[in-house]
Enzyme design. Structure first.
Site, PDB file in Angstrom:
ATOM      1  N   ASN A   9       0.877  -1.176   0.000  1.00 51.14           N
ATOM      2  CA  ASN A   9       0.000   0.000   0.000  1.00 51.14           C
ATOM      3  C   ASN A   9       0.912   1.223   0.000  1.00 51.14           C
ATOM      4  OD1 ASN A   9      -1.849   2.000   0.417  1.00 51.14           O
ATOM      5  ND2 ASN A   9      -2.383   1.410   2.508  1.00 51.14           N
ATOM      6  N   TRP A  10       1.100   1.778  -1.179  1.00 53.96           N
ATOM      7  CA  TRP A  10       2.022   2.919  -1.300  1.00 53.96           C
ATOM      8  C   TRP A  10       1.417   4.209  -0.750  1.00 53.96           C
ATOM      9  CZ3 TRP A  10       3.965   2.358  -7.100  1.00 53.96           C
ATOM     10  CH2 TRP A  10       4.682   1.146  -7.219  1.00 53.96           C
ATOM     11  N   LYS A  11       0.139   4.212  -0.497  1.00 58.25           N
ATOM     12  CA  LYS A  11      -0.585   5.393  -0.010  1.00 58.25           C
ATOM     13  C   LYS A  11      -0.366   6.574  -0.962  1.00 58.25           C
ATOM     14  CE  LYS A  11      -0.051   3.537   4.571  1.00 58.25           C
ATOM     15  NZ  LYS A  11      -0.238   3.722   5.987  1.00 58.25           N
ATOM     16  N   HIS A  75      -9.650   0.885   4.420  1.00 55.59           N
ATOM     17  CA  HIS A  75      -8.422   1.182   5.167  1.00 55.59           C
ATOM     18  C   HIS A  75      -8.769   2.166   6.284  1.00 55.59           C
ATOM     19  CE1 HIS A  75      -4.413   2.540   6.167  1.00 55.59           C
ATOM     20  NE2 HIS A  75      -3.952   1.462   5.544  1.00 55.59           N
ATOM     21  N   GLU A  77      -7.312   4.665   7.354  1.00 52.14           N
ATOM     22  CA  GLU A  77      -7.111   6.075   7.001  1.00 52.14           C
ATOM     23  C   GLU A  77      -8.319   6.609   6.227  1.00 52.14           C
ATOM     24  OE1 GLU A  77      -3.251   5.604   5.168  1.00 52.14           O
ATOM     25  OE2 GLU A  77      -2.400   5.133   7.125  1.00 52.14           O
ATOM     26  N   GLU A 147      -5.762  -5.050  10.273  1.00 48.97           N
ATOM     27  CA  GLU A 147      -4.772  -4.009  10.508  1.00 48.97           C
ATOM     28  C   GLU A 147      -5.108  -3.239  11.787  1.00 48.97           C
ATOM     29  OE1 GLU A 147      -2.656  -2.847   6.628  1.00 48.97           O
ATOM     30  OE2 GLU A 147      -4.411  -1.584   6.819  1.00 48.97           O
ATOM     31  N   GLY A 153       2.001   2.268  10.716  1.00 47.97           N
ATOM     32  CA  GLY A 153       2.944   3.375  10.590  1.00 47.97           C
ATOM     33  C   GLY A 153       3.566   3.808  11.901  1.00 47.97           C
ATOM     34  N   SER A 193       3.064  -2.145  10.483  1.00 42.74           N
ATOM     35  CA  SER A 193       4.512  -2.156  10.755  1.00 42.74           C
ATOM     36  C   SER A 193       5.148  -3.522  10.478  1.00 42.74           C
ATOM     37  CB  SER A 193       4.803  -1.686  12.175  1.00 42.74           C
ATOM     38  OG  SER A 193       4.357  -0.348  12.342  1.00 42.74           O
ATOM     39  N   GLY A 214       2.600  -1.161   4.332  1.00 45.50           N
ATOM     40  CA  GLY A 214       2.639   0.259   4.026  1.00 45.50           C
ATOM     41  C   GLY A 214       4.069   0.723   3.803  1.00 45.50           C
TER      42      GLY A 214
END
Ligand code: PEP
Length: 230
Positions: A9-11, A75, A77, A147, A153, A193, A214
């Site tokens: 997941n490159w965001k 997700h 976020e 997650e 992160g 992580s 991530g």
């Protein structure tokens, strides 16, 4: 038979040239390590409408038209910053499947929910309310990613035992709703992580079928260190 998957997941990172280079590096490394470039493309979201006056949104048909195979939905976020509700995610799941996309569906609890003991209730509701309207056949196109928000992160990974406990819990929910076959066939990823150093221990657990990665997916070498952890 469930599949092992390591998804990146490159965001909101990389420019087009950087992203193309990273994708090339990952594909080359996968081909070199595994012998078969079994790599798919995923979007990080899709709209809850098919088309129309929704400025700035990208629909499931638009995502599918790029050749993407998957879309990540739910997700934390997206849920947190963009107020994506269970009901909205249910619609997005339906539109993704109708358009031939497989869904990587994220769920997971906040630190507060972990500490006050409500985490299984929260995860259960996320899964039930956005996925359990699907048929058993449709569930074959869903991948679930657990997650824990407190591990995303932050450098703080769930222990392999904590992750295994939730993965087994999720598989149990699926078994209750759909029977043992659907539960057994479901790929359940861990995210939070995950890195080359902790992936082998996580992936050794019986109900952890891979990872949603991530930060460590932004470097081809780190990502491959996780892919080869199986
Ligand atoms: C993620 O955002 O899906 C994620 C798992 O991030 P990280 O690996 O950086 O914790």
């Amino acid at each position: 038979m469930r599949k092992n998957i390591v998804a990146g997941n490159w965001k909101m990172n990389t420019t087009v040239p950087e992203g193309v280079q990273l994708a090339k590096d990952v594909c080359a490394a996968v081909a070199a390590e595994i012998g078969d470039a079994n790599v798919g493309l995923a979007a990080q979201n899709c709209a809850d409408h098919t088309s129309g006056a929704y400025t700035g949104e990208v629909s499931a048909p638009m995502v599918a038209s790029t050749g993407a195979n998957y879309v990540i939905l739910g997700h934390s976020e997206r849920r947190g910053y963009y107020n994506e509700s269970y009901e909205m995610l249910k619609t997005k799941v339906d539109l993704a499947l109708e358009n031939g996309l497989k869904v990587i569906f994220c769920c997971g609890e906040s630190l507060e929910e972990r500490e006050n003991g409500s985490f299984k209730e929260v995860i259960g509701a996320e899964i039930r309310d956005s996925l359990f309207h699907l048929t058993a056949e449709q569930m074959a196109n869903i991948v679930i990613a657990y997650e824990p928000i407190w591990a995303i992160g932050t450098g703080k990974t769930a222990t392999s035992d904590q992750a295994q406990e939730i993965h087994a819990f999720i598989r149990g929910l699926l078994a209750d709703q759909y029977g043992a076959q659907v539960a057994d066939d479901m790929t359940i990823l861990y995210g939070g992580s995950c890195k080359p150093s902790n992936a082998p221990e996580l992936f050794a657990k019986p109900d952890i079928d891979g990872g949603l990665i991530g930060g460590a997916s932004l470097k081809a070498g780190d990502f491959m260190g996780i892919v080869t952890a199986f």
